[in-house]
Each structure stands twice: as C-alpha cells, then as structure tokens.
Design a protein around this motif. Structure first.
Motif, PDB file in Angstrom:
ATOM      1  N   GLY A 180       0.265   4.981  -2.265  1.00 39.59           N
ATOM      2  CA  GLY A 180       1.418   5.814  -1.907  1.00 39.59           C
ATOM      3  C   GLY A 180       0.942   7.176  -1.412  1.00 39.59           C
ATOM      4  N   ARG A 181       1.633   7.698  -0.427  1.00 43.14           N
ATOM      5  CA  ARG A 181       1.205   8.963   0.187  1.00 43.14           C
ATOM      6  C   ARG A 181       2.249  10.056   0.013  1.00 43.14           C
ATOM      7  NH1 ARG A 181       1.272   8.684   5.333  1.00 43.14           N
ATOM      8  NH2 ARG A 181       2.130   6.606   5.692  1.00 43.14           N
ATOM      9  N   GLY A 182       1.774  11.274  -0.240  1.00 40.77           N
ATOM     10  CA  GLY A 182       2.657  12.425  -0.355  1.00 40.77           C
ATOM     11  C   GLY A 182       2.431  13.376   0.802  1.00 40.77           C
ATOM     12  N   ARG A 183       3.091  14.524   0.758  1.00 37.78           N
ATOM     13  CA  ARG A 183       2.888  15.544   1.790  1.00 37.78           C
ATOM     14  C   ARG A 183       1.464  16.066   1.699  1.00 37.78           C
ATOM     15  NH1 ARG A 183       5.335  20.252   0.851  1.00 37.78           N
ATOM     16  NH2 ARG A 183       5.213  20.970   2.980  1.00 37.78           N
ATOM     17  N   MET A 184       0.986  16.585   2.794  1.00 39.33           N
ATOM     18  CA  MET A 184      -0.332  17.231   2.863  1.00 39.33           C
ATOM     19  C   MET A 184      -1.462  16.320   2.378  1.00 39.33           C
ATOM     20  SD  MET A 184       0.501  21.097   2.006  1.00 39.33           S
ATOM     21  CE  MET A 184       1.857  21.934   2.744  1.00 39.33           C
ATOM     22  N   GLU A 217       0.865  -1.189   0.000  1.00 39.69           N
ATOM     23  CA  GLU A 217       0.000   0.000   0.000  1.00 39.69           C
ATOM     24  C   GLU A 217       0.898   1.236   0.000  1.00 39.69           C
ATOM     25  OE1 GLU A 217      -3.840   0.065   1.058  1.00 39.69           O
ATOM     26  OE2 GLU A 217      -3.322  -1.464  -0.432  1.00 39.69           O
ATOM     27  N   SER A 218       1.781   1.296   1.007  1.00 41.62           N
ATOM     28  CA  SER A 218       2.689   2.431   1.148  1.00 41.62           C
ATOM     29  C   SER A 218       3.891   1.961   1.963  1.00 41.62           C
ATOM     30  CB  SER A 218       1.965   3.569   1.873  1.00 41.62           C
ATOM     31  OG  SER A 218       2.875   4.374   2.592  1.00 41.62           O
ATOM     32  N   THR A 219       5.089   2.173   1.450  1.00 44.10           N
ATOM     33  CA  THR A 219       6.279   1.751   2.210  1.00 44.10           C
ATOM     34  C   THR A 219       6.364   2.525   3.520  1.00 44.10           C
ATOM     35  OG1 THR A 219       7.675   3.350   1.042  1.00 44.10           O
ATOM     36  CG2 THR A 219       7.618   1.105   0.146  1.00 44.10           C
ATOM     37  N   ASN A 220       5.884   3.785   3.531  1.00 47.66           N
ATOM     38  CA  ASN A 220       5.921   4.540   4.779  1.00 47.66           C
ATOM     39  C   ASN A 220       4.993   3.921   5.822  1.00 47.66           C
ATOM     40  OD1 ASN A 220       7.712   6.621   3.908  1.00 47.66           O
ATOM     41  ND2 ASN A 220       6.624   8.049   5.244  1.00 47.66           N
ATOM     42  N   LYS A 249      11.864  20.904 -12.790  1.00 46.08           N
ATOM     43  CA  LYS A 249      10.720  19.984 -12.697  1.00 46.08           C
ATOM     44  C   LYS A 249      10.943  18.970 -11.591  1.00 46.08           C
ATOM     45  CE  LYS A 249       9.092  20.425 -17.376  1.00 46.08           C
ATOM     46  NZ  LYS A 249       8.863  19.739 -18.642  1.00 46.08           N
ATOM     47  N   LYS A 250       9.865  18.624 -10.895  1.00 41.45           N
ATOM     48  CA  LYS A 250       9.996  17.735  -9.735  1.00 41.45           C
ATOM     49  C   LYS A 250      10.217  16.285 -10.177  1.00 41.45           C
ATOM     50  CE  LYS A 250       7.455  16.267  -5.589  1.00 41.45           C
ATOM     51  NZ  LYS A 250       6.601  16.717  -4.480  1.00 41.45           N
ATOM     52  N   VAL A 251      11.296  15.684  -9.697  1.00 38.76           N
ATOM     53  CA  VAL A 251      11.566  14.276 -10.007  1.00 38.76           C
ATOM     54  C   VAL A 251      11.505  13.395  -8.763  1.00 38.76           C
ATOM     55  CG1 VAL A 251      12.946  14.731 -12.090  1.00 38.76           C
ATOM     56  CG2 VAL A 251      14.087  14.564  -9.862  1.00 38.76           C
ATOM     57  N   GLN A 288       6.077  -1.346  -6.435  1.00 42.11           N
ATOM     58  CA  GLN A 288       4.967  -0.422  -6.691  1.00 42.11           C
ATOM     59  C   GLN A 288       4.180  -0.217  -5.403  1.00 42.11           C
ATOM     60  OE1 GLN A 288       2.099  -2.065  -9.471  1.00 42.11           O
ATOM     61  NE2 GLN A 288       1.848  -3.933  -8.285  1.00 42.11           N
ATOM     62  N   GLN A 289       3.422   0.877  -5.344  1.00 46.76           N
ATOM     63  CA  GLN A 289       2.583   1.138  -4.175  1.00 46.76           C
ATOM     64  C   GLN A 289       1.140   1.328  -4.644  1.00 46.76           C
ATOM     65  OE1 GLN A 289       5.045   3.597  -0.945  1.00 46.76           O
ATOM     66  NE2 GLN A 289       4.768   4.756  -2.833  1.00 46.76           N
ATOM     67  N   MET A 290       0.228   0.754  -3.885  1.00 46.80           N
ATOM     68  CA  MET A 290      -1.178   0.866  -4.255  1.00 46.80           C
ATOM     69  C   MET A 290      -1.830   2.103  -3.619  1.00 46.80           C
ATOM     70  SD  MET A 290      -0.769  -1.604  -6.058  1.00 46.80           S
ATOM     71  CE  MET A 290      -2.337  -1.792  -6.898  1.00 46.80           C
TER      72      MET A 290
HETATM   73  C1  BTN Z   1       5.731  14.518  -1.647  1.00 46.54           C
HETATM   74  O1  BTN Z   1       6.441  15.084  -2.487  1.00 46.54           O
HETATM   75  O2  BTN Z   1       4.576  14.894  -1.409  1.00 46.54           O
HETATM   76  C2  BTN Z   1       6.309  13.357  -0.875  1.00 46.54           C
HETATM   77  C3  BTN Z   1       6.178  12.068  -1.625  1.00 46.54           C
HETATM   78  C4  BTN Z   1       6.744  10.877  -0.880  1.00 46.54           C
HETATM   79  C5  BTN Z   1       6.479   9.575  -1.597  1.00 46.54           C
HETATM   80  C6  BTN Z   1       7.207   8.418  -0.990  1.00 46.54           C
HETATM   81  S1  BTN Z   1       7.171   6.981  -2.019  1.00 46.54           S
HETATM   82  C7  BTN Z   1       7.818   6.009  -0.722  1.00 46.54           C
HETATM   83  C8  BTN Z   1       7.149   6.483   0.552  1.00 46.54           C
HETATM   84  N1  BTN Z   1       5.892   5.790   0.749  1.00 46.54           N
HETATM   85  C9  BTN Z   1       4.844   6.607   0.670  1.00 46.54           C
HETATM   86  O3  BTN Z   1       3.650   6.283   0.778  1.00 46.54           O
HETATM   87  N2  BTN Z   1       5.268   7.865   0.436  1.00 46.54           N
HETATM   88  C10 BTN Z   1       6.710   7.947   0.354  1.00 46.54           C
END
Ligand code: BTN
Length: 247
Positions: free
Chosen positions: A47-51, A18-21, A117-119, A43-45
């Motif tokens: 995955g979570r980012g900031r905010m 789901e998410s490595t975090n 650009k964001k990588v 792969q993540q099903m």
């Molecule tokens: C962002 O720019 O908003 C932060 C993104 C972070 C993504 C990584 S991918 C591995 C780890 N697992 C997650 O669910 N999120 C972080």
C-alpha cells in the motif's frame, strides 16, 4: 475479482493486492476500468501513501481506489481529493452519530482526523493529455480496526472510538455521500465543496507548522485555493503551499 454493484458504482473486490491504486491506475490506463468503478482489497501488500510513504494495510481496514473521468482541465483535478475527503468526513460523521464527544475533521491536504488523530488518508493519482484530465484515481485507506504505531502524526482507528462498521458498509456510506458531492462539483464547481471542507478543517484560522523538506514554516491557516494549495499568513506575509506536511 468479485464484482459488486452499488447504485451506479461497480466495485471489484480482491482478497489481496499490492496496491488498489496501482491496480486501478494500470487498468484505467489500459481502458479496462472507467468512471464510477472501484478497486477494493481486503489487504494490501505494498500500500502506498503520500510522498512515497508506505501504507501498512492489514485485513480489517478499508482500502479502495475510485476511478473518475471528469471532463475538466488539469488545473481542477486536485479539487477531487477535497470532494472525496469531505465525502468521507460526512460518511464517518453519519456512522458516529450520537457520539458527541467525537471531533471529526479533515486536515489539509487529505487526511481525516478524529479527536486530533489520523484515521484515514487519501492518495490521488491522475493522467492527463497535457490540458484535459483523462482519468483520476482516488485511493482511500481508513483505519477501521487497527492503525500503525510510530507515524509522524498520531494515528487511531474507528474501533478506538466505538465506531463499529465493516469495510464494505463504510465504502457504501462513502459512496452515498460522494455521489452527491461529486455531482454538485460537476454541476456547480468547487465553491460549495471548498466551503464544506473548510467547515471541517483542522486548525482553521489557527497557527500551524508546515514541514517543507527540512524547513518548518509557521503561520495561521487562512484558506484553501482552487488548485488545492493551502494559504498561510506567516511573518513574511501570505504564502501558499502544495506538497508539504502539516505537523
Ligand atoms: C496518505 O495519507 O499518505 C495517503 C494514504 C492512502 C492509502 C490508500 S489505501 C488504498 C489506496 N491504495 C494505495 O496503495 N494507497 C491508497
């Protein structure tokens, strides 16, 4: 999960999570994962980012979360995201050596940009006992082979810039750089890392716009505080920000 040992790191690799975090955080909390251990997924099903944003995570990119347990007060934990994103910048600089047209920068707080650009992005999550850090999970996603469209900030991937590397090899490069920088931070504190971060800072000493909820604030990016806040010189004077976006 498959276990890989690299230097003093242990990498737990899964085909899909789901998410490595989330996995790393739950395992660290349950005392099943410790300092220098990494959760890596192809792969993540979810995955979570900031905010509370999603991080779209198809195969071909790098998704990992690193657990750290530094014996430091809570106030220093945010510094680790600057340690990690700087290590990632140094790693990407190394793998793109010779490609002189590439401008590799870190954008406050924790993004990596190539030619604007964001990588890559970073998500730090931690647990403390009120005063001391118990563990930190630093999750990093790098667009190696693909990137989502329609992001708030324009995105790209390493392949776009002819950087050919596998997710695992890029993780190894990151760990090489991280190992040194983390040790430096433990031994000598934040000053050296902060300096290194500033040398690669996107729009340093230039006018930027921050998005704070519905408000937009303009100012010149002047500094990075020890608690990770960005310092702006605005029309109404010096101001410091934490949870905002740079447009
Ligand atoms: C962002 O720019 O908003 C932060 C993104 C972070 C993504 C990584 S991918 C591995 C780890 N697992 C997650 O669910 N999120 C972080």
């Amino acid at each position: 999960m498959k276990n890989i040992t690299y230097k003093n790191f242990t990498i737990h690799q899964a085909p899909s999570l789901e998410s490595t975090n989330s996995t790393a955080f739950e395992m660290a909390k349950a005392r099943q994962l410790f300092e220098h251990e990494i959760v890596l997924a192809d792969q993540q099903m979810a995955g979570r980012g900031r905010m509370q944003r999603n991080w779209i995570s198809p195969k071909g990119n790098l998704y990992f979360s690193l657990v750290m347990q530094p014996k430091v007060p809570v106030s220093k934990v945010a510094q680790l995201s600057f340690v990690a994103i700087t290590a990632l910048r140094l790693a990407v600089e190394e793998v793109s050596k010779g490609k002189n047209h590439l401008h590799i920068q870190n954008k406050w707080p924790n993004d990596l940009l190539i030619n604007g650009k964001k990588v890559a992005g970073l998500l730090l999550e931690s647990q403390n006992n009120g005063s001391e850090c118990e563990f930190v999970v630093v999750g990093i996603g790098v667009n190696i082979a693909s990137n989502p469209d329609n992001t708030i900030f324009p995105a790209a991937n390493l392949k776009d810039y002819d950087i050919e590397i596998s997710p695992l090899d890029l993780l190894y490069k990151f760990l090489d750089k991280f190992d040194n920088l983390y040790q430096h931070w433990l031994d000598f504190g934040f000053a050296g890392v902060r300096k290194l971060w500033i040398t690669g800072c996107y729009k340093y000493k230039e006018k930027i716009t921050l998005k704070d909820g519905d408000a937009q604030i303009e100012g010149v990016l002047e500094d990075l505080e020890d608690d990770g806040r960005v310092v702006l010189l605005t029309q109404s004077g010096w101001r410091k920000f934490s949870a905002v976006d740079v447009l």
